[in-house]
Design a protein around this motif. Structure first.
Motif, PDB file in Angstrom:
ATOM      1  N   HIS A  73       0.839  -1.204   0.000  1.00 46.75           N
ATOM      2  CA  HIS A  73       0.000   0.000   0.000  1.00 46.75           C
ATOM      3  C   HIS A  73       0.872   1.250   0.000  1.00 46.75           C
ATOM      4  O   HIS A  73       0.623   2.183  -0.760  1.00 46.75           O
ATOM      5  N   TRP A  74       1.888   1.264   0.870  1.00 49.18           N
ATOM      6  CA  TRP A  74       2.766   2.438   0.944  1.00 49.18           C
ATOM      7  C   TRP A  74       3.533   2.655  -0.351  1.00 49.18           C
ATOM      8  O   TRP A  74       3.756   3.790  -0.757  1.00 49.18           O
ATOM      9  N   ARG A  75       3.949   1.573  -1.001  1.00 42.14           N
ATOM     10  CA  ARG A  75       4.629   1.716  -2.285  1.00 42.14           C
ATOM     11  C   ARG A  75       3.692   2.351  -3.316  1.00 42.14           C
ATOM     12  O   ARG A  75       4.093   3.247  -4.058  1.00 42.14           O
ATOM     13  N   ARG A  76       2.448   1.857  -3.361  1.00 39.64           N
ATOM     14  CA  ARG A  76       1.478   2.439  -4.307  1.00 39.64           C
ATOM     15  C   ARG A  76       1.245   3.909  -3.995  1.00 39.64           C
ATOM     16  O   ARG A  76       1.239   4.755  -4.897  1.00 39.64           O
ATOM     17  N   ALA A  77       1.045   4.215  -2.718  1.00 38.52           N
ATOM     18  CA  ALA A  77       0.812   5.608  -2.310  1.00 38.52           C
ATOM     19  C   ALA A  77       2.025   6.468  -2.634  1.00 38.52           C
ATOM     20  O   ALA A  77       1.887   7.619  -3.064  1.00 38.52           O
ATOM     21  N   GLY A  78       3.204   5.912  -2.450  1.00 34.21           N
ATOM     22  CA  GLY A  78       4.431   6.646  -2.760  1.00 34.21           C
ATOM     23  C   GLY A  78       4.534   6.972  -4.233  1.00 34.21           C
ATOM     24  O   GLY A  78       4.941   8.074  -4.610  1.00 34.21           O
ATOM     25  N   GLY A  83       4.181  11.123  -8.373  1.00 36.59           N
ATOM     26  CA  GLY A  83       3.546  11.678  -9.571  1.00 36.59           C
ATOM     27  C   GLY A  83       2.973  13.053  -9.306  1.00 36.59           C
ATOM     28  O   GLY A  83       3.137  13.973 -10.113  1.00 36.59           O
ATOM     29  N   LEU A  84       2.334  13.225  -8.164  1.00 37.90           N
ATOM     30  CA  LEU A  84       1.791  14.543  -7.811  1.00 37.90           C
ATOM     31  C   LEU A  84       2.912  15.552  -7.595  1.00 37.90           C
ATOM     32  O   LEU A  84       2.811  16.705  -8.014  1.00 37.90           O
ATOM     33  N   ARG A  85       3.975  15.110  -6.947  1.00 31.03           N
ATOM     34  CA  ARG A  85       5.105  16.002  -6.687  1.00 31.03           C
ATOM     35  C   ARG A  85       5.717  16.479  -7.993  1.00 31.03           C
ATOM     36  O   ARG A  85       6.073  17.646  -8.133  1.00 31.03           O
ATOM     37  N   LEU A 114       4.183  12.648   6.593  1.00 31.70           N
ATOM     38  CA  LEU A 114       5.301  12.274   5.714  1.00 31.70           C
ATOM     39  C   LEU A 114       4.798  11.583   4.453  1.00 31.70           C
ATOM     40  O   LEU A 114       3.696  11.057   4.418  1.00 31.70           O
ATOM     41  N   GLY A 115       5.655  11.549   3.461  1.00 31.46           N
ATOM     42  CA  GLY A 115       5.354  10.803   2.254  1.00 31.46           C
ATOM     43  C   GLY A 115       5.272   9.321   2.576  1.00 31.46           C
ATOM     44  O   GLY A 115       5.844   8.851   3.560  1.00 31.46           O
ATOM     45  N   ALA A 116       4.585   8.589   1.736  1.00 33.54           N
ATOM     46  CA  ALA A 116       4.381   7.160   1.985  1.00 33.54           C
ATOM     47  C   ALA A 116       5.696   6.401   2.087  1.00 33.54           C
ATOM     48  O   ALA A 116       5.834   5.505   2.921  1.00 33.54           O
ATOM     49  N   HIS A 117       6.683   6.753   1.271  1.00 31.87           N
ATOM     50  CA  HIS A 117       7.962   6.045   1.312  1.00 31.87           C
ATOM     51  C   HIS A 117       8.692   6.287   2.632  1.00 31.87           C
ATOM     52  O   HIS A 117       9.286   5.375   3.197  1.00 31.87           O
ATOM     53  N   LEU A 138      11.387  -5.479   1.633  1.00 25.50           N
ATOM     54  CA  LEU A 138       9.953  -5.180   1.619  1.00 25.50           C
ATOM     55  C   LEU A 138       9.622  -3.968   0.750  1.00 25.50           C
ATOM     56  O   LEU A 138       8.553  -3.907   0.148  1.00 25.50           O
ATOM     57  N   LEU A 139      10.539  -3.010   0.712  1.00 23.16           N
ATOM     58  CA  LEU A 139      10.295  -1.799  -0.071  1.00 23.16           C
ATOM     59  C   LEU A 139      10.794  -1.915  -1.510  1.00 23.16           C
ATOM     60  O   LEU A 139      10.619  -0.994  -2.303  1.00 23.16           O
TER      61      LEU A 139
END
Length: 169
Positions: A73-78, A83-85, A114-117, A138-139
């Protein structure tokens, strides 16, 4: 006569649900997300018992799957945040050192900013207590890249936390 794996899984579900959900909720702090990831975790267990031979599934196995689901989930959110950044071309530069954090609520709020990453790296390393090589795996990063990420994440966390202490949040 062999026991039905479906019945065994239902019994495990009843016993493990609070632990799996609690694990996820304590890491992400969002009820809806924790519920979704808990459902994904148990769906993975259903798929696993259909394999021949099925793995030995227990609470520890489920929490491990939950950890992977949260990292995914965090990878997807990151990826979405990157992309937004890029779209807005904004980046924060932070040089603050890592320090002690006595206020748990402010720390949780700072972590949520914080950012997802960064959130993923700090949670896996410091809340879950995983060694850096396991966090890297994991990341989906190298150990060196993960160490650098942790340095940046600690700095970003410290800056966000300092803003909470100053009443900025």
């Amino acid at each position: 006569m062999e026991s039905d794996p479906g019945t065994a899984l239902l019994e495990l579900y009843d016993a493990a649900l609070p632990e799996v959900y609690g694990y996820l909720l304590s890491r992400c702090g969002q009820r809806a997300l924790a519920e979704d990831l808990t459902a994904e975790t148990f769906l993975a267990a259903v798929e696993a018992v259909r394999r021949a031979p099925p793995p030995e599934i227990g609470v520890a196995w489920l929490v491990g799957v939950a950890r992977h689901k949260l990292a995914d989930h965090w990878r997807r959110a990151g990826r979405e945040e990157r992309g937004l950044r890029r779209a807005y071309d904004g980046r924060a530069e932070v040089d603050d050192p890592w320090g002690g954090f006595p206020d748990a609520l402010a720390a949780r709020q700072a972590l949520a900013e914080l950012g997802a990453h960064h959130r993923a790296a700090l949670t896996l390393r410091y809340l879950d207590g995983l060694p850096v090589p396991e966090v890297a795996a994991l990341l989906g990063r190298t150990v060196h890249a993960t160490e650098a990420l942790l340095v940046r994440a600690r700095a970003a966390f410290r800056k966000a936390y300092a803003g909470k202490e100053e009443g900025g949040g």
